[in-house]
Design a protein around this motif. Structure first.
Motif, PDB file in Angstrom:
ATOM      1  N   MET A 134       6.664   5.425   2.196  1.00  0.00           N
ATOM      2  CA  MET A 134       7.018   4.029   2.454  1.00  0.00           C
ATOM      3  C   MET A 134       7.515   3.420   1.145  1.00  0.00           C
ATOM      4  N   ASN A 135       8.793   3.076   1.089  1.00  0.00           N
ATOM      5  CA  ASN A 135       9.381   2.537  -0.136  1.00  0.00           C
ATOM      6  C   ASN A 135       9.254   1.022  -0.168  1.00  0.00           C
ATOM      7  N   CYS A 136       8.264   0.529  -0.892  1.00  0.00           N
ATOM      8  CA  CYS A 136       8.012  -0.912  -1.035  1.00  0.00           C
ATOM      9  C   CYS A 136       8.129  -1.299  -2.509  1.00  0.00           C
ATOM     10  N   THR A 137       9.151  -0.767  -3.178  1.00  0.00           N
ATOM     11  CA  THR A 137       9.271  -0.926  -4.630  1.00  0.00           C
ATOM     12  C   THR A 137      10.013  -2.191  -5.043  1.00  0.00           C
ATOM     13  N   GLY A 138      10.483  -2.994  -4.105  1.00  0.00           N
ATOM     14  CA  GLY A 138      11.172  -4.220  -4.474  1.00  0.00           C
ATOM     15  C   GLY A 138      12.401  -3.952  -5.312  1.00  0.00           C
ATOM     16  N   LEU A 139      12.490  -4.602  -6.449  1.00  0.00           N
ATOM     17  CA  LEU A 139      13.641  -4.450  -7.329  1.00  0.00           C
ATOM     18  C   LEU A 139      13.770  -3.017  -7.850  1.00  0.00           C
ATOM     19  N   GLY A 140      12.667  -2.278  -7.869  1.00  0.00           N
ATOM     20  CA  GLY A 140      12.691  -0.901  -8.332  1.00  0.00           C
ATOM     21  C   GLY A 140      13.535   0.019  -7.471  1.00  0.00           C
ATOM     22  N   ALA A 141      13.816  -0.396  -6.222  1.00  0.00           N
ATOM     23  CA  ALA A 141      14.643   0.430  -5.334  1.00  0.00           C
ATOM     24  C   ALA A 141      16.083   0.524  -5.826  1.00  0.00           C
ATOM     25  N   LYS A 142      16.486  -0.383  -6.697  1.00  0.00           N
ATOM     26  CA  LYS A 142      17.848  -0.332  -7.230  1.00  0.00           C
ATOM     27  C   LYS A 142      18.081   0.974  -7.986  1.00  0.00           C
ATOM     28  N   ALA A 143      17.158   1.316  -8.875  1.00  0.00           N
ATOM     29  CA  ALA A 143      17.303   2.544  -9.657  1.00  0.00           C
ATOM     30  C   ALA A 143      16.794   3.760  -8.900  1.00  0.00           C
ATOM     31  N   LEU A 144      15.657   3.603  -8.205  1.00  0.00           N
ATOM     32  CA  LEU A 144      15.023   4.755  -7.569  1.00  0.00           C
ATOM     33  C   LEU A 144      15.831   5.298  -6.388  1.00  0.00           C
ATOM     34  N   PHE A 145      16.441   4.397  -5.614  1.00  0.00           N
ATOM     35  CA  PHE A 145      17.178   4.826  -4.429  1.00  0.00           C
ATOM     36  C   PHE A 145      18.647   4.406  -4.446  1.00  0.00           C
ATOM     37  N   GLY A 146      19.113   3.927  -5.594  1.00  0.00           N
ATOM     38  CA  GLY A 146      20.535   3.655  -5.765  1.00  0.00           C
ATOM     39  C   GLY A 146      21.094   2.507  -4.951  1.00  0.00           C
ATOM     40  N   ASP A 147      20.289   1.485  -4.700  1.00  0.00           N
ATOM     41  CA  ASP A 147      20.790   0.323  -3.959  1.00  0.00           C
ATOM     42  C   ASP A 147      21.450  -0.651  -4.940  1.00  0.00           C
ATOM     43  N   ARG A 198      14.484   0.377   7.173  1.00  0.00           N
ATOM     44  CA  ARG A 198      15.144   1.514   7.834  1.00  0.00           C
ATOM     45  C   ARG A 198      14.558   2.817   7.300  1.00  0.00           C
ATOM     46  N   ALA A 199      14.765   3.883   8.070  1.00  0.00           N
ATOM     47  CA  ALA A 199      14.272   5.203   7.687  1.00  0.00           C
ATOM     48  C   ALA A 199      15.437   6.119   7.326  1.00  0.00           C
ATOM     49  N   GLU A 200      15.183   7.044   6.390  1.00  0.00           N
ATOM     50  CA  GLU A 200      16.170   8.063   6.054  1.00  0.00           C
ATOM     51  C   GLU A 200      15.444   9.343   5.622  1.00  0.00           C
ATOM     52  N   LYS A 201      16.155  10.453   5.654  1.00  0.00           N
ATOM     53  CA  LYS A 201      15.599  11.721   5.188  1.00  0.00           C
ATOM     54  C   LYS A 201      15.973  11.916   3.717  1.00  0.00           C
ATOM     55  N   VAL A 202      14.974  12.250   2.917  1.00  0.00           N
ATOM     56  CA  VAL A 202      15.173  12.603   1.513  1.00  0.00           C
ATOM     57  C   VAL A 202      14.532  13.976   1.333  1.00  0.00           C
ATOM     58  N   GLY A 203      15.363  14.998   1.349  1.00  0.00           N
ATOM     59  CA  GLY A 203      14.831  16.363   1.384  1.00  0.00           C
ATOM     60  C   GLY A 203      14.091  16.565   2.696  1.00  0.00           C
ATOM     61  N   ASP A 204      12.861  17.055   2.605  1.00  0.00           N
ATOM     62  CA  ASP A 204      12.073  17.226   3.827  1.00  0.00           C
ATOM     63  C   ASP A 204      11.165  16.028   4.096  1.00  0.00           C
ATOM     64  N   LYS A 205      11.331  14.970   3.303  1.00  0.00           N
ATOM     65  CA  LYS A 205      10.534  13.751   3.489  1.00  0.00           C
ATOM     66  C   LYS A 205      11.261  12.766   4.399  1.00  0.00           C
ATOM     67  N   THR A 206      10.471  11.971   5.128  1.00  0.00           N
ATOM     68  CA  THR A 206      11.002  10.768   5.771  1.00  0.00           C
ATOM     69  C   THR A 206      10.648   9.590   4.874  1.00  0.00           C
TER      70      THR A 206
END
Length: 374
Positions: free
Chosen positions: A289-302, A72-80
């Protein structure tokens, strides 16, 4: 003598031959009806399992979400930011498919410059798909092959352990099936030898009647040569067996080949760990493009993301072993860098240290399996 009369001797000879032919045809017909062709069991080389053949033991963490992977896509500041992570045990399997879905989202922005976070199977597939559309790509990653999580994966093409079965929906089934079909086709388009891809028979064994995994039922058309085997059609001690053919993607060959392709196509690679959303906002590329795997837990709060620990032990290579076995939580995959033996799926376990008790359990289970072959 009548010019049209047939000499008696010639007539008797012709009649006798006709009768003999009819008799032989009748025998052949009865014999053909009584013979049923049975495919003889293929001779499978036995895996030699012993402590003195062990060459290494490794541990990896699968990025698992009970509700399934995220695209999925989301806006983070002026970034997609376009997310593509949480594949559980299906990262290599689904990488090309979910990446294609994610790239479709990203391309709709109209931008041509992209940052890809992560250099595992998903990040590399995403980078190549973007490049094939004419994009400028920079990969940002804490680790590069061979230090990525994808390097620890077994590599069997099979979308399993991707999500909790109880969380399935019509939408999640459709998404998984779509990603699997896209990915399956992409792998077939790659030069197999150069990218470490082989087709191998899989033997699923049990002492109870086998129930197909739901993910395989959802994508049954992607498993050629699928059949239940009779007891005399395989050499294992198990009472029940199922065979099908899948691809084995060998990470030590595949991932460096993919990274090389990215670089040859003009991609840039920056070794850097991004610790926060603020650092993501500072990247020069307008689409991330966020392809960080388990790293998305800390980086994007999942917070739904959790590690599922897998421990693998490798034996000396055996080139003559050309099949995969899965049984009772154990699995064997014959790779060129060694015979891979696995058998753990520990939810919530962040420990990256090899456990000796687990190693011995995996060795003992496989030793019993292969010593029991006929």
């Amino acid at each position: 003598m009548n010019a049209h009369a047939v000499p008696r001797r010639a007539m008797l000879k012709a009649t006798g031959l006709a009768a003999l032919g009819a008799g032989l045809a009748g025998c052949a017909g009865r014999r053909a009806a009584s013979l049923v062709w049975t495919e003889p069991p293929r001779r499978l080389a036995r895996v030699h399992v012993s402590d003195d053949r062990v060459i290494r033991t490794v541990v990896g963490l699968r990025p698992y979400r009970a509700s399934g992977f995220v695209v999925r896509a989301e806006k983070v500041g002026d970034k997609t930011v376009v997310h593509d992570y949480g594949h559980g045990g299906g990262g290599i399997t689904l990488s090309w498919g979910t990446s294609e879905l994610a790239v479709d989202e990203a391309w709709a922005t109209g931008e041509k410059r992209f940052a890809v976070l992560g250099c595992g199977a998903v990040g590399l597939a995403t980078a190549r798909l973007l490049q094939q559309r004419g994009a400028e790509v920079t990969i940002y990653a804490k680790d590069l092959p061979p230090q990525t999580t994808s390097n620890i994966a077994g590599g069997q093409w099979s979308p399993t352990s991707v999500m909790d079965r109880s969380r399935r929906t019509v939408e999640s089934d459709a998404l998984l099936a779509r990603a699997a079909h896209l990915s399956h086709r992409r792998y077939q388009q790659l030069p197999a030898a150069e990218f470490g891809i082989r087709w191998l028979e899989n033997y699923i064994l049990a002492d109870q009647p086998l129930e197909p995994q739901w993910e395989q039922e959802l994508t049954r058309d992607l498993y050629p040569d699928w059949r239940v085997l009779r007891r005399d059609e395989h050499p294992f001690a198990a009472l029940y067996a199922r065979r099908f053919t899948t691809m084995l993607v060998e990470p030590p060959i595949y991932l460096p080949a993919m990274l090389r392709e990215v670089r040859l196509a003009g991609g840039h690679v920056v070794v850097r760990e991004l610790a926060s959303r603020d650092e993501v906002k500072e990247l020069p590329e307008p689409v991330v493009m966020n392809c960080t795997g388990l790293g998305a837990k800390a980086l994007f709060g999942d917070e739904e993301l959790e590690p599922v620990r897998g421990q693998l032990t490798f034996l000396l290579p055996q080139p003559e072993v050309d099949y995969i076995v899965i049984t009772g939580g154990l699995y064997m995959m014959p790779r060129r860098d060694g015979i891979l033996l696995g058998g753990t799926f520990d939810h919530g376990n962040w420990n990256l240290e090899a456990d000796e008790e687990t190693r011995q359990r995996i060795l003992a289970g496989h030793r019993a399996l292969f010593e029991g072959m006929r």
